[in-house]
Enzyme design. Structure first.
Site, short mmCIF file in Angstrom:
data_model
loop_
_atom_site.label_atom_id
_atom_site.label_comp_id
_atom_site.label_asym_id
_atom_site.label_seq_id
_atom_site.Cartn_x
_atom_site.Cartn_y
_atom_site.Cartn_z
CG ASP A 20 4.10 1.87 3.90
OD1 ASP A 20 4.51 1.91 2.73
OD2 ASP A 20 4.31 0.93 4.93
CG ASP B 97 7.01 -3.77 2.04
OD1 ASP B 97 7.56 -3.00 2.87
OD2 ASP B 97 5.88 -3.92 1.84
#
Lengths: 527, 808
Positions: B407, B482
């Site tokens: 990430d 996200d």
């Protein structure tokens, strides 16, 4: 019946899967196996009938999955593990031969190559042990619970008794308060009259003085000197045009529009020009030592009504007095009870003489009234105290402490659990909180909400909510799960979801009447 | 491969050396040998491009390139004269107290492309926008610059986490592609001569015959680098995919289990939590393959470590999952805590592997652990070292069923400009400015290499990345970052993954349920239903949201989610086969309709439904309170079968389908054969040896074709040792047969053919199974006359051998 049949079918599956000889029991309502093999099988839901060799042949023929209890062919089937030595169980048929040992007797993995150990005996032993321990705990816990119930009952009776007692004393106190109120009022009437008399006399005297002055003044023009004297303008530098620190005569003349004297009507306009700047000296002077009627405290600088001479101002004020007296009646009464906070009066020439002290007669009336007031207040306070006590008692009596009030002993107690980072604190029927071990302030994790167990077991879970709000999240809340234990202890806390806490709490109060140990053990191991 | 053209423009006297990527497209230059000179004058040359009567006209003044086919211009470069390569002017920018003094000065480059006859362009992900790219006249251009965007906005050309500078153009005549190989900040402007016109205006043009040819003009601008462009001439979508695959490679073939369901959350709190969630799936009989651990599992955000209190025995935990034939993913981000007691940091520092700031010191920025260094993943030595850190003896507590998630690899720098790295930070001699968009690709590359190495080169890796670039498909999966628990975000997941699929990245998914905020139960259910039919199927949630494991919303919703997940598991053989093809030939797994129906203009802008491979059409319900959807079933003369009811529908129609909360509208193309495994178990590994059910959907001409691909599901043996089964399944002349498509391969499977369901069939009098040993067996069958469904009972033949079923 279906259970028995499934058992049979499973046995068949085993026979086919492993080739081992399995004794086939004759299930109720199903023909003998020899006949079964020749007779078609009807799905348990009756949806279809198939030849018997299609039972457990690893292909799903029945919609209800009943033809394949021993294989994974049907998506909705279930497989029965005998688990001799432990407890029997049903598992979804999708767990047959999936390489994972689900049944402790290894029967679910007959063709997957998984090597499973039969752990039923061991598991049974462990379970018996733990059941035994649990049974002992339950037994002792239940005894403790009886004690708790007993104590709660006694406590409840005590509280009820106390309440009745308080109710009695409350009645007496109420009567006392009423009696003292009468005494107080009786004493206050003459006091009020005497004070009013005194005040009126003083007002009249002031009025006389004022009228005399006005008379003299009305006859004159306002001169520069008057202005300077009257307003003590030299010290009012806010009016000083050249800001040289003094208000000269010329400058004062300037204020009067160039003349060194003006008549009253001209001054009216002049006054309205300067009064906004004019700051009353009275504001900065110390408060007058005497009790002064409230209305006199008003500062004419702050008066928005600009259409009056200062001379007229007092007159206007007097009219206001009447109004205010009516409006502020309650306030005045209030003031009489407490020592008067003396307002700052606008000190004017008229007021240079302060109100004379009360005469002895008046003063003694005041003293008598004050004593009556004090007595009354005292009685009222006592009544309030009794009321508070009663309210608290009623609240406690009204709490739902369980079917037999067995949780009553938790009331006003707190229990702590220390973790690596925090000290958690549970105060049953009140609140849950968390405090960092190494400094930092306490966080409210929820206030007592309600019992929140599932239906039939309401008193197994407590819910505390409306705790401190979370950043971008809900208010903190805590669920407390109660389990039977000899001691009253918080055993664990966790935060499964952000700001939603879970606490485990043991208490004898949730211990159920134990079945006899034999019963417990048999109920679990019998096939 | 023959129709790809590279155009690399070099400046005569470059002021500084511009970045270029020799690692891409090996052997491309050899294509230039196919060029032959046709004619020449003082202002240009005409070159033949080999086959298809294609020419390249190069004009010198003004400079332009035109690619022709016959008398038609396919594409022109610099026809608008927007070619620039700046070398002078202003060069200083400030961010907070930091001054980027651009040591190389302004270095932007730009070039325009004209596409006559084109009204539809696609690609250039990542943007939260419709599948068909919009014109950018009067607005911001599409921006390509890898950024960690907080709560991104929809229908916006703003830059997101990844950047793939590849655009596809499509018309009923031809599909082409433009690959602008540049990893600096890039902007794409799109304009069209028809975009502004109303339908009436277009009609008027048509009636009056005065219509000008529709044309799309595209301008690419990059902050630095060279102009290095590959033109993919198609002409079909399939051709463009293989042409692009020849440049950047194909989708990595994931382990089969990675195509199953993933359960993630920021964060599963501790080992007990992991065990409880695992148990919850069993109790509620919902399959899952992977449980994920986000950043909180580490010891103070030091990657490759475990929180000693919450995860004291990681191997016990992993063994517990292994016993259930399940797996785990842990997060490993590229920001490294600056902490002299942290081994990883010390080694990177001592080896000089950190990205440097312009003064030569280690570049430092803020991220999850606080002050962090950023390893220079563009350095091959650094990548090799990083890969070695995944060895079982280096990454303590790791086991073979533990995989990795990268990430924050844009990279995210909390206190950097736009939350990323300063452009003048140095990767060796290169500024971040020059290769910014490549950083994330290299992180995933090194991580995937680590997972391969730790198994001695045997096991296929699985690595998820948030940042990506052209070529990232070779290293694993990507997700759309996200997102938010809102209906619009559910909808946008379709065009976002379709866009990625068009440019090579097939293994794409969105956080099921939405990352930020908390979904309504209905939204969560619909998201599971949609996600079950998208390539990467993972539920994920923000730290601050309430728990949302599938069983927390009452038995009815648990059942709905269970059913959606089970549909995914039953279809895993088909998914696996699609990924095999994506790996083999670069064809996308999840496709816009126009890819398979390139002449059907009705499909060109569709992005509320999609195809999986050629044969499944999915129109998920993405409307709150949806009572029905209108699905477009393409293909004149074709038929489609509802996979749940087996109802037959004609192609080339808009079909209104009433839906309930349990509906997931999916259709199988008449003419196709799809293998499934009907026995859904608790993980995909548990289903390995289970039998297959074949769904044969007949075309109106009573024909159908499909495939069956089987291998061990997790190693490279399919590639290195040709250990796989690949069979052609075909139905013609009332016979269904299985024939070997890969004679050189071998693999033994215990799986067999459990059931054959033939849709659109007529009732036979008998069905005979013929096997190679000469045996013939009569098969029992059921026939449902109302739906024309023929079900052949238990052929029982091994899935790896030749067989034929004859219907009489």
């Amino acid at each position: 019946m279906s259970c028995a049949l499934l058992l049979l079918l499973m046995s068949l599956a085993l026979a086919m899967g492993t080739g081992a000889a399995v004794e086939i029991q004759r299930p109720r309502g199903v023909p003998l196996s020899s006949e079964l093999e020749n007779k078609p099988f009807t799905c348990l839901d009756g949806s279809s009938t198939i030849p018997f060799d299609r039972v457990n042949d690893d292909y799903c023929d029945c919609r209800d999955g009943s033809d394949e209890p021993g294989t994974a062919a049907c998506p909705n089937g279930s497989f029965h593990c005998t688990n001799a030595g432990f407890r029997p169980a049903f598992i979804p048929s999708s767990r047959i031969n999936d390489g994972i040992c689900d049944c402790c007797d290894t029967t679910d993995e007959y063709n997957s190559g998984a090597t499973c150990q039969n752990t039923c005996r061991e598991m049974g032993r462990k379970e018996r042990e733990s059941l035994q321990i649990m049974a002992e705990i339950t037994k002792e816990g239940f005894l403790l619970k009886q004690q708790l119930i007993h104590e709660a009952k006694r406590g409840q009776e005590d509280k009820q008794g106390k309440l009745t007692e308080l109710q009695g004393s409350k009645k007496g106190l109420e009567e006392k308060v009423e009696a003292l109120r009468t005494v107080k009022e009786t004493a206050e009437d003459p006091e009020k009259e005497a004070k009013e008399r005194h005040l009126k006399a003083w007002e009249e005297q002031k009025e006389l003085l004022r009228m005399e002055k006005d008379k003299t003044r009305m006859a004159e023009c306002v001169t520069v000197g008057d202005i300077q004297r009257y307003f003590r303008l030299q010290s009012h530098l806010e009016l000083d045009p050249d800001s040289d620190g003094s208000l000269s005569e010329t400058e004062t003349q300037g204020l009067l529009g160039g003349a060194d004297k003006v008549d009253t009507s001209t001054f009216e306009t002049v006054w309205s020009g300067i009064k906004d700047k004019y700051l009353s000296e009275g504001q900065s002077e110390p408060p007058a030592p005497v009790e002064t009627p409230q209305e006199e405290s008003r500062d004419f600088v702050s008066d928005h009504d600009s259409d009056h001479y200062p001379e007229d101002y007092a007159g206007e004020e007097e009219e206001d007095v009447e109004d205010d007296e009516e409006d502020d009646h309650d306030e005045e009464e209030e003031e009489e009870k407490v020592p008067p906070t003396v307002q700052t009066p606008e000190k004017r020439e008229d007021d240079e003489v302060s109100m004379p002290p009360y005469d002895t007669e008046t003063q003694s009336l005041i003293d008598a009234a004050q004593k009556a007031r004090d007595d009354f207040d005292e009685a009222e306070r006592a009544l309030r105290e009794v009321d508070d006590q009663m309210k608290n008692l009623e609240k406690e009596i009204g709490f739902d402490f369980g079917p037999s009030a067995e949780f009553a002993y938790l009331y006003s107690q707190c229990y702590e659990l220390s973790t690596s980072e925090y000290i958690y604190r549970l105060c049953p029927f009140n609140r849950v909180s968390q405090k960092p071990k190494f400094g930092g302030s306490e966080t409210n994790l929820g206030l007592w909400g309600q019992w929140a167990g599932p239906e039939g077991n309401l008193y197994s879970v407590m819910k505390y909510d409306h705790g401190q709000g979370c950043w971008q999240g809900p208010n903190r809340s805590t669920t407390v799960k109660l389990t039977c234990g000899k001691e009253t202890v918080v055993t664990s806390t966790s935060e499964p979801s952000r700001c939603e806490y879970l606490m485990e709490f043991t208490t004898p109060a949730v211990c159920q009447e134990p079945a006899s140990l034999d019963e417990v053990l048999h109920g679990h191991t019998e096939l | 491969q023959d129709s790809t053209w590279v155009s690399q423009l070099s400046e005569r006297l470059p002021v500084h050396y511009r970045v270029s990527f020799p690692c891409f497209g090996p052997g491309l230059i050899s294509h230039l040998n196919d060029l032959s000179l046709l004619s020449q004058d003082e202002n240009g040359v005409v070159l033949s491009l080999g086959a298809d009567s294609q020419w390249l006209i190069v004009s010198a003044k003004p400079f332009r390139l035109d690619i022709m086919e016959g008398r038609e211009v396919l594409l022109s470069l610099n026809s608008r004269g927007l070619l620039t390569a700046k070398e002078d002017g202003m060069w200083e920018e400030t961010f907070k107290s930091h001054t980027d003094n651009k040591p190389n000065g302004p270095s932007s480059i730009s070039l325009d492309f004209s596409l006559p006859g084109v009204e539809h362009v696609y690609g250039i992900p990542e943007h939260a926008d419709s599948l068909k790219l919009k014109t950018t006249d009067g607005g911001d251009p599409y921006r390509l610059f890898n950024l960690d965007v907080f709560q991104y906005e929809l229908f916006n050309p703003m830059a997101l986490y990844g950047a793939i500078p590849v655009m596809l153009s499509h018309s009923a005549q031809r599909t082409m592609g433009i690959f602008w190989l540049n990893a600096a900040e890039t902007w794409v402007d799109i304009s069209s001569n028809t975009a502004g016109k109303t339908v009436f205006g277009q009609m008027l043009d048509y009636v009056q015959g005065s219509s000008e040819t529709p044309q799309t003009d595209v301008r690419w601008i990059s902050e630095s680098g060279i102009i290095d462009v590959f033109i993919m001439l198609g002409p079909t979508p399939t051709d463009v995919f293989s042409q692009y695959a020849s440049l950047t490679g194909t989708q990595a073939f994931p382990p089969l289990s990675a195509l199953a369901y993933h359960q993630c959350r920021w964060n599963y709190n501790d080992q007990e939590d992991v065990a409880a969630v695992d148990q919850g799936f069993d109790e509620h009989d919902i399959p899952y393959d992977f449980i994920w651990l986000d950043i909180e599992h580490t010891d103070g955000k030091r990657y490759f470590t475990w929180d000693p209190h919450k995860f004291p025995q990681p191997k016990d935990m992993l063994q517990g999952l292994m016993d259930k034939r399940r797996k785990m993913v842990t997060i490993v981000d590229p920001h490294i805590k600056v902490d002299s007691s942290y081994k990883i940091h010390n080694e990177i520092r001592s080896k000089g592997f950190y990205v440097k700031n312009k003064d030569g010191g280690d570049y430092e920025g803020w991220c999850w652990p606080g002050n962090s260094g950023y390893p220079d993943f563009t350095n091959p030595e650094m990548r090799a070292w990083w890969a070695s850190m995944f060895a079982y003896d280096q990454y303590e507590g790791s086991m073979e069923n533990m995989y990795t998630w990268n990430d924050m690899n844009e990279p995210s720098v909390f206190n950097g400009p736009e939350v990323t790295m300063h452009k003048d930070a140095l990767h060796g001699n290169w500024e971040n400015r020059d290769l910014h968009n490549l950083y994330g690709l290299y992180v995933q590359m090194a991580t995937a290499e680590g997972l391969i190495e730790r198994s001695g080169g045997v096991e296929r890796p699985f690595v998820l990345t948030r940042a990506f670039f052209a070529g990232s498909q070779r290293y694993g999966a990507v997700w759309t970052g996200d997102n938010t628990a809102e209906w619009e975000h559910l909808k946008i997941s379709i065009p976002m993954c379709l866009s990625l699929g068009l440019v090579g990245v097939s293994f794409c998914g969105a956080d099921v349920g939405g990352f930020f905020k908390s979904p309504s139960t209905e939204l969560l259910v619909r998201w599971y239903q949609t996600g079950a039919y998208q390539p990467f199927f993972r539920a994920h949630a923000h730290l601050d949201t309430p728990r949302r494991e599938p069983w927390l919303f009452g038995p009815e919703n648990t059942a709905l989610i269970r059913e959606a997940v089970r549909q995914r598991y039953a279809l895993l053989p088909y998914w696996y086969q699609l990924f095999y093809h994506a790996h083999h030939s670069g064809q996308p797994v999840m496709r816009p309709l126009w890819v398979e129906y390139p002449q059907d203009t009705a499909t060109f802008s569709m992005d509320d439904q999609f195809l999986l491979g050629r044969d499944l059409l999915v129109h998920p319900v993405t409307e709150e309170g949806g009572r029905g959807v209108t699905a477009y079933l393409p293909g004149k003369g074709e038929v489609w079968f509802d996979v749940h009811t087996f109802q037959k529908h004609n192609g080339a129609q808009n079909l209104y389908i009433p839906v309930t909360i349990s509906s997931i509208p999916v259709f199988q193309r008449g003419g196709s054969i799809i293998p499934r495994k009907a026995r859904v178990r608790r993980s995909s590994s548990c289903m390995e040896h289970d039998p297959y059910t074949l769904f044969v959907a007949l075309s109106p001409k009573r024909f159908a074709q499909g495939e069956l691909y089987i291998d061990d599901g997790h190693t490279f043996n399919f590639d290195k040792q040709k250990q796989f089964i690949h069979r052609r399944l075909s139905f013609a002349n009332k016979a269904l047969s299985s024939r070997n498509l890969a004679p050189g391969s071998q693999f033994i499977t215990p799986s067999w053919i459990e059931k054959i369901v033939i849709l659109g069939a007529s009732k036979p009098s008998k069905a005979t199974l013929k096997t190679p040993d000469g045996k013939e067996n009569l098969l029992e069958f059921e026939f449902d006359a109302s739906m024309s469904v023929l079900t052949l009972r238990k052929p029982g033949v091994n899935a790896g051998v030749d067989w034929t079923v004859v219907l009489q």
